[in-house]
Write a protein that holds these residues in place. Structure first.
Motif, mmCIF file in Angstrom:
data_model
loop_
_atom_site.group_PDB
_atom_site.id
_atom_site.type_symbol
_atom_site.label_atom_id
_atom_site.label_comp_id
_atom_site.label_asym_id
_atom_site.label_seq_id
_atom_site.Cartn_x
_atom_site.Cartn_y
_atom_site.Cartn_z
ATOM 1 N N THR A 152 0.858 -1.185 0.000
ATOM 2 C CA THR A 152 0.000 0.000 0.000
ATOM 3 C C THR A 152 0.891 1.231 0.000
ATOM 4 O O THR A 152 1.803 1.324 0.810
ATOM 5 N N GLN A 170 -7.891 3.398 1.051
ATOM 6 C CA GLN A 170 -8.583 2.290 1.712
ATOM 7 C C GLN A 170 -8.834 1.146 0.717
ATOM 8 O O GLN A 170 -8.634 -0.028 1.029
ATOM 9 N N ARG A 171 -9.237 1.504 -0.497
ATOM 10 C CA ARG A 171 -9.473 0.529 -1.562
ATOM 11 C C ARG A 171 -8.210 -0.287 -1.840
ATOM 12 O O ARG A 171 -8.254 -1.496 -2.025
ATOM 13 N N LYS A 227 -5.635 -0.711 0.210
ATOM 14 C CA LYS A 227 -5.340 -1.549 1.392
ATOM 15 C C LYS A 227 -6.160 -2.839 1.362
ATOM 16 O O LYS A 227 -5.659 -3.920 1.661
ATOM 17 N N GLU A 228 -7.423 -2.704 0.988
ATOM 18 C CA GLU A 228 -8.331 -3.869 1.001
ATOM 19 C C GLU A 228 -8.293 -4.658 -0.313
ATOM 20 O O GLU A 228 -9.004 -5.650 -0.454
ATOM 21 N N ASN A 273 -9.626 -3.852 -2.975
ATOM 22 C CA ASN A 273 -11.027 -3.831 -3.416
ATOM 23 C C ASN A 273 -11.100 -3.250 -4.834
ATOM 24 O O ASN A 273 -11.502 -2.115 -5.047
#
Length: 458
Positions: free
Chosen positions: A3, A131-132, A134-135, A137
């Motif tokens: 990340t 956040q995306r 990190k996940e 996603n």
């Protein structure tokens, strides 16, 4: 895949040191996150462009690969000024774009300014991209890659609308930033005689930094105006979304005074229109706007906040102290230094002595922007929050807290706000005379000294 560092995800954009906090790998992941967010917003294609920095081509390639891996088409408009990227997003009907630019940061920096479905990404929307990543996603797909040359359409759009009343004789200083490839062409097409300073695009910025907000970067313009028959000087920042203006006698017309001229011009055609300005701007603006039949609206500093306020209020023109000017009348509502320069010349070409007109705009005694450096990220926001709760200012008429503390006195104002890009408190003072200025600075000195050990810059 790591990340990317959280430090590069800023309030208005993503920005870091190339090869350290901002790598090609990070750019690809950011592209995947932007592409995945585009899917959610039903965006089919994203325009990408870059300024004149040496790291631009590599970062655009990585970013584009990421966007396409999320199933979104990429239209690459190449090396352009930031406002040309915004223009391309409107012209090509994507309403979505990513500009790879370090703006006025040192040469080893670069970053991304982002717009999706007409919304400039800022604050939480930028944190959501991290956040995306990190996940992990991400959406999956295979977007297409196309190129498009937007320059001619952009120049044609401006020159078809803006007409000068006479030939102007101007100095244009681009500080080796990307506007150098377009500004001289634009102003010659508008009928100007153009004396070029540092208009060859060079990502090492060998002459002076492309930041017209700092007086030292305008000295070459001042000198050229003194030594030649040029009547006015324009200077641009590294990616072309900010304008600096200098009169024949070497006076710098700061952006809040430029806005007076733009507001008066727009209000002639649209009485009652709203005019937006940021908390750093002169207190002389509001009465000037009212005098000219308009409604003044004060806003938080930051181009994304101002764009949001334009949408919300329907304002026709807006500006902030850093040099971003936004025209909704006859234009698209985004910040564009080249277009603002053209609009300025349109007004100035109607008089024989443009410098006289500019120098006659209301003025007061003020400090430049002062920076109080804090120890680490976040300290500035904590200190401002604490002062908003506890600080007392004797003799003040009003304390405005939309963005830090703007303390209005009968004869001036003082401002302390947390920068959204670096760990500093931004300070600015203005008054009717020097004595009042010193008194207001004294009030702030007392309040700040009681709350922090950091060394005060005034």
């Amino acid at each position: 895949m790591h990340t990317p560092s959280k430090d590069i995800f800023k309030a208005y954009d993503i920005r870091g040191v190339v090869g350290k906090t901002l790598t090609a790998e990070a750019a690809e992941l950011i592209g995947r996150a932007i592409g995945s967010e585009a899917q959610v917003r039903n965006v089919k294609a994203i325009v990408v462009g870059r300024d004149g920095r040496l790291s631009g081509p590599e970062l655009v390639e990585a970013l584009s690969n990421g966007i396409r891996a999320a199933g979104i088409d990429v239209i690459d408009v190449g090396r352009v000024a930031t406002p040309m990227l915004y223009f391309a997003a409107y012209k090509l009907e994507t309403l979505s774009g990513v500009m790879v630019t370090g703006s006025h940061n040192p040469p080893d920096y670069n970053g991304f300014k982002m717009m999706l479905a007409g919304e400039t990404l800022a604050g939480d929307a930028i944190q959501a991209l991290r956040q995306r990543i990190k996940e992990k996603n991400f959406s999956e797909g295979e977007g297409r890659y196309d190129t498009y040359d937007i320059a001619e359409a952009y120049l044609e759009r401006i020159t078809s609308d803006i007409k000068l009343s006479r030939q102007m004789n101007i100095v244009v200083d681009c500080g080796n930033g990307v506007p150098g490839a377009f500004a001289p062409v634009l102003f010659r097409r508008l009928g100007c005689r153009v004396r070029e300073l540092f208009c060859d695009v060079d990502g090492t910025f060998p002459n002076h930094h492309p930041d017209p907000a700092k007086p030292e970067n305008l000295q070459d313009v001042i000198e050229a105006l003194a030594k030649t028959d040029s009547e006015i000087g324009l200077a641009f920042d590294g990616d072309g979304d900010r304008l600096g203006v200098v009169t024949k006698d070497g006076t710098i017309i700061w952006p809040d005074r430029q806005l007076m001229l733009f507001a008066a011009d727009v209000l002639e055609r649209h009485p009652g229109a709203k005019v937006i300005y940021d908390v750093k701007s002169t207190r002389l603006l509001a009465p000037w706007i009212r005098e000219h039949g308009g409604e003044p609206v004060m806003c938080r500093t930051g181009h994304s906040f101002i764009k949001a306020a334009i949408k919300e209020t329907g304002a026709l023109v807006a500006g902030e102290m850093s040099g971003h000017v936004f025209f909704k009348e006859r234009w698209y509502g985004f910040d564009d230094g080249l277009y603002a320069g053209a609009r300025l010349l349109e007004v100035l070409s109607q008089v024989d002595n443009p410098s006289e007109l500019l120098n006659a705009l209301p003025n007061s005694v003020s400090t430049p922007e002062l920076n109080l450096k804090m120890a680490k990220e976040g300290d500035n926001h904590e200190l401002i929050a604490k002062l908003q709760e506890t600080a007392q200012f004797d003799g003040a008429d009003e304390v405005i807290t939309i963005d830090g503390l703007r303390v209005e006195y009968p004869d001036g104002f003082g401002l302390a706000r947390a920068s959204n890009t670096t760990p500093v408190i931004v300070l600015r003072f203005e008054a009717d005379n020097k004595d009042a200025l010193e008194r207001i600075k004294g009030d702030f000195r007392k309040v700040l000294a009681s709350a922090t050990d950091a060394k005060l810059p005034f």
